[in-house]
Design a protein around this motif. Structure first.
Motif, mmCIF file in Angstrom:
data_model
loop_
_atom_site.group_PDB
_atom_site.id
_atom_site.type_symbol
_atom_site.label_atom_id
_atom_site.label_comp_id
_atom_site.label_asym_id
_atom_site.label_seq_id
_atom_site.Cartn_x
_atom_site.Cartn_y
_atom_site.Cartn_z
ATOM 1 N N LEU A 147 6.085 -4.909 -20.543
ATOM 2 C CA LEU A 147 6.744 -5.026 -19.240
ATOM 3 C C LEU A 147 6.567 -6.411 -18.633
ATOM 4 N N THR A 148 5.392 -7.034 -18.880
ATOM 5 C CA THR A 148 5.159 -8.387 -18.374
ATOM 6 C C THR A 148 6.155 -9.369 -18.978
ATOM 7 N N HIS A 149 6.355 -9.241 -20.304
ATOM 8 C CA HIS A 149 7.316 -10.126 -20.964
ATOM 9 C C HIS A 149 8.740 -9.822 -20.524
ATOM 10 N N ILE A 150 9.019 -8.557 -20.234
ATOM 11 C CA ILE A 150 10.347 -8.205 -19.723
ATOM 12 C C ILE A 150 10.546 -8.841 -18.349
ATOM 13 N N SER A 151 9.505 -8.766 -17.492
ATOM 14 C CA SER A 151 9.618 -9.347 -16.147
ATOM 15 C C SER A 151 9.767 -10.864 -16.222
ATOM 16 N N GLU A 152 9.033 -11.498 -17.173
ATOM 17 C CA GLU A 152 9.189 -12.943 -17.362
ATOM 18 C C GLU A 152 10.621 -13.269 -17.796
ATOM 19 N N PHE A 153 11.153 -12.400 -18.665
ATOM 20 C CA PHE A 153 12.525 -12.580 -19.132
ATOM 21 C C PHE A 153 13.508 -12.493 -17.968
ATOM 22 N N THR A 154 13.310 -11.483 -17.093
ATOM 23 C CA THR A 154 14.229 -11.303 -15.967
ATOM 24 C C THR A 154 14.050 -12.402 -14.916
ATOM 25 N N GLN A 155 12.797 -12.908 -14.770
ATOM 26 C CA GLN A 155 12.567 -13.984 -13.810
ATOM 27 C C GLN A 155 13.279 -15.271 -14.246
ATOM 28 N N ASN A 156 13.416 -15.449 -15.563
ATOM 29 C CA ASN A 156 14.117 -16.624 -16.083
ATOM 30 C C ASN A 156 15.570 -16.301 -16.417
ATOM 31 N N THR A 157 16.163 -15.414 -15.606
ATOM 32 C CA THR A 157 17.524 -14.947 -15.892
ATOM 33 C C THR A 157 18.515 -16.095 -15.980
ATOM 34 N N ILE A 158 18.397 -17.059 -15.073
ATOM 35 C CA ILE A 158 19.342 -18.178 -15.058
ATOM 36 C C ILE A 158 19.252 -18.956 -16.362
ATOM 37 N N PHE A 159 18.015 -19.264 -16.808
ATOM 38 C CA PHE A 159 17.843 -20.019 -18.050
ATOM 39 C C PHE A 159 18.348 -19.219 -19.250
ATOM 40 N N VAL A 160 18.092 -17.905 -19.240
ATOM 41 C CA VAL A 160 18.546 -17.042 -20.340
ATOM 42 C C VAL A 160 20.067 -17.063 -20.435
ATOM 43 N N PHE A 161 20.731 -16.922 -19.291
ATOM 44 C CA PHE A 161 22.195 -16.934 -19.280
ATOM 45 C C PHE A 161 22.746 -18.301 -19.693
ATOM 46 N N VAL A 162 22.072 -19.366 -19.241
ATOM 47 C CA VAL A 162 22.501 -20.714 -19.634
ATOM 48 C C VAL A 162 22.346 -20.898 -21.140
ATOM 49 N N SER A 163 21.207 -20.449 -21.695
ATOM 50 C CA SER A 163 20.976 -20.558 -23.145
ATOM 51 C C SER A 163 21.998 -19.735 -23.925
ATOM 52 N N PHE A 164 22.298 -18.545 -23.404
ATOM 53 C CA PHE A 164 23.295 -17.696 -24.059
ATOM 54 C C PHE A 164 24.663 -18.358 -24.024
ATOM 55 N N ALA A 165 25.005 -18.970 -22.878
ATOM 56 C CA ALA A 165 26.288 -19.669 -22.751
ATOM 57 C C ALA A 165 26.340 -20.872 -23.695
ATOM 58 N N VAL A 166 25.214 -21.588 -23.812
ATOM 59 C CA VAL A 166 25.139 -22.734 -24.724
ATOM 60 C C VAL A 166 25.343 -22.270 -26.163
ATOM 61 N N MET A 167 24.726 -21.135 -26.522
ATOM 62 C CA MET A 167 24.883 -20.608 -27.881
ATOM 63 C C MET A 167 26.344 -20.268 -28.177
ATOM 64 N N LEU A 168 27.005 -19.554 -27.238
ATOM 65 C CA LEU A 168 28.407 -19.176 -27.445
ATOM 66 C C LEU A 168 29.311 -20.399 -27.488
ATOM 67 N N TYR A 169 29.053 -21.354 -26.589
ATOM 68 C CA TYR A 169 29.869 -22.573 -26.534
ATOM 69 C C TYR A 169 29.705 -23.383 -27.825
ATOM 70 N N SER A 170 28.437 -23.512 -28.273
ATOM 71 C CA SER A 170 28.168 -24.232 -29.522
ATOM 72 C C SER A 170 28.764 -23.489 -30.710
ATOM 73 N N LEU A 171 28.676 -22.161 -30.676
ATOM 74 C CA LEU A 171 29.205 -21.345 -31.768
ATOM 75 C C LEU A 171 30.711 -21.568 -31.944
ATOM 76 N N PHE A 172 31.405 -21.663 -30.828
ATOM 77 C CA PHE A 172 32.866 -21.898 -30.883
ATOM 78 C C PHE A 172 33.166 -23.177 -31.655
ATOM 79 N N TYR A 173 32.454 -24.262 -31.331
ATOM 80 C CA TYR A 173 32.732 -25.551 -31.972
ATOM 81 C C TYR A 173 32.189 -25.612 -33.396
ATOM 82 N N PHE A 174 31.072 -24.925 -33.651
ATOM 83 C CA PHE A 174 30.570 -24.896 -35.030
ATOM 84 C C PHE A 174 31.521 -24.129 -35.945
#
Length: 352
Positions: A147-174
């Motif tokens: 649960l602690t790691h889940i809460s850390e994950f949710t606290q960094n929601t903005i970074f997680v979404f940005v990283s996910f967006a970067v992955m999808l954006y990079s995936l498109f060009y790759f």
């Protein structure tokens, strides 16, 4: 002479400047290393689909978009649903452990009573209250860790979404420009094209093999484990199957962390045939899937010894986290490729 010294000084200054810029760019991109890595890996796996669509649809942007939607529906969405299921179950277990009346304590009490009924174990004079208390604390600590790691994950929601967006954006060009990017890298890095291409091939082959066979082996183990749990009456068989799927990234011992204790507990609770079935099925069938398929399938593609696959996977997970189950074997594969090329290069220099 002075002209030569001036030229050497300019070369050294340029190399220092180039090194500084490269290090600075690496530092800037470092937060998104894993996002870019997963984008490269997924693009290499789904590139045959992109090429197939490109034969029917000539627009490369549309082809990359269709492939990206397929990746999302076939890979990202199912993984997200599995993670959501595990999070809900972890919260449920934690809440049940904190409640005054829960099945965990009752089950543990039954196990300890059955142990005390054994003539040999009864001589040990086991303190049931102490063991129940410590076991409850251990289970709470485990779920609290999750649960602690889940809460850390949710606290960094903005970074997680940005990283996910970067992955999808990079995936498109790759997907769209992967061949051009590879050719650019090969042409601009001052290494023999043959050797550099060998490194790239080793990287892609090992990474794809690790991911594909982990999903294949994990899927088979999770299905078989969940099925035998369901048939023997173990509660939450689906959840345990998903956990076995997740733990299958650890070679040899992954899913056994779940089915072995489950079988032993069933025996202690007096469910003899259920416990025997779980232990026999786990050791003879579930473990055989990993022990037989992983070395054969991965070793055939990566040309690595099963022991090196095992050690590099465990070391990768310990050092790099979740992505280490792929990066560990990849680094080991590149290490072998480098030492294979090393004598070839220096033998040429000696002959010259």
């Amino acid at each position: 002479m002075e002209e030569k010294q001036q030229t050497n000084f300019e070369k050294i200054a340029f190399l220092i400047l180039l090194l500084f810029i490269t290090v600075f760019l690496t530092y800037i991109l470092q937060p998104f290393f894993f996002a870019i890595f997963w984008a490269v890996l997924v693009a290499s796996i789904f590139s045959p689909l992109y090429k197939f669509i490109n034969k029917k649809v000539l627009n490369p942007n549309l082809c990359a978009g269709i492939t990206l939607i397929t990746v999302f529906l076939c890979l990202i969405l199912p993984v997200g649903l599995l993670i959501d299921l595990l999070v809900v179950e972890a919260i449920d277990i934690y809440q049940s452990l904190n409640s005054s009346n829960n099945n965990w304590i009752g089950t543990l009490s039954e196990v300890l009573k059955s142990l005390n009924n054994n003539p040999l174990l009864a001589k040990l004079d086991v303190d049931q209250a102490f063991l129940i208390s410590k076991s409850q604390e251990a289970l709470k600590a485990l779920t609290q860790y999750v649960l602690t790691h889940i809460s850390e994950f949710t606290q960094n929601t903005i970074f997680v979404f940005v990283s996910f967006a970067v992955m999808l954006y990079s995936l498109f060009y790759f997907l769209r420009d992967g061949k051009k990017l590879t050719a650019t890298i090969i042409d601009n890095i001052p290494v023999d094209n043959k050797h550099l291409r060998h490194f790239i091939d080793q990287f892609l082959t090992t990474a794809k093999s690790s991911l594909k066979f982990t999903f294949v082996i994990g899927g088979i183990q999770g299905f078989l484990g969940g099925l035998v749990f369901y048939l023997t009456g173990v509660e939450r068989a689906l959840v345990w199957g998903v956990l076995m799927f997740g733990l299958s990234i650890v070679p040899a011992v992954g899913s056994a962390i779940i089915w072995a204790p489950a079988g032993i507990i069933m025996l202690f609770l007096g469910h003899i045939w259920q416990g025997i079935v779980i232990l026999l099925f786990g050791s003879l069938v579930i473990s055989s899937v990993d022990n037989l398929l992983r070395p054969v399938l991965m070793g055939r593609d990566t040309q690595m010894h099963p022991l090196l696959i095992f050690l590099s996977t465990l070391g990768g997970i310990a050092a790099l986290g979740f992505s280490g189950f792929i990066l560990g074997p990849v680094i080991a594969s590149l290490f072998l490729a480098g030492w294979k090329i090393f004598p070839e290069i220096f033998q040429k220099e000696i002959q010259q």
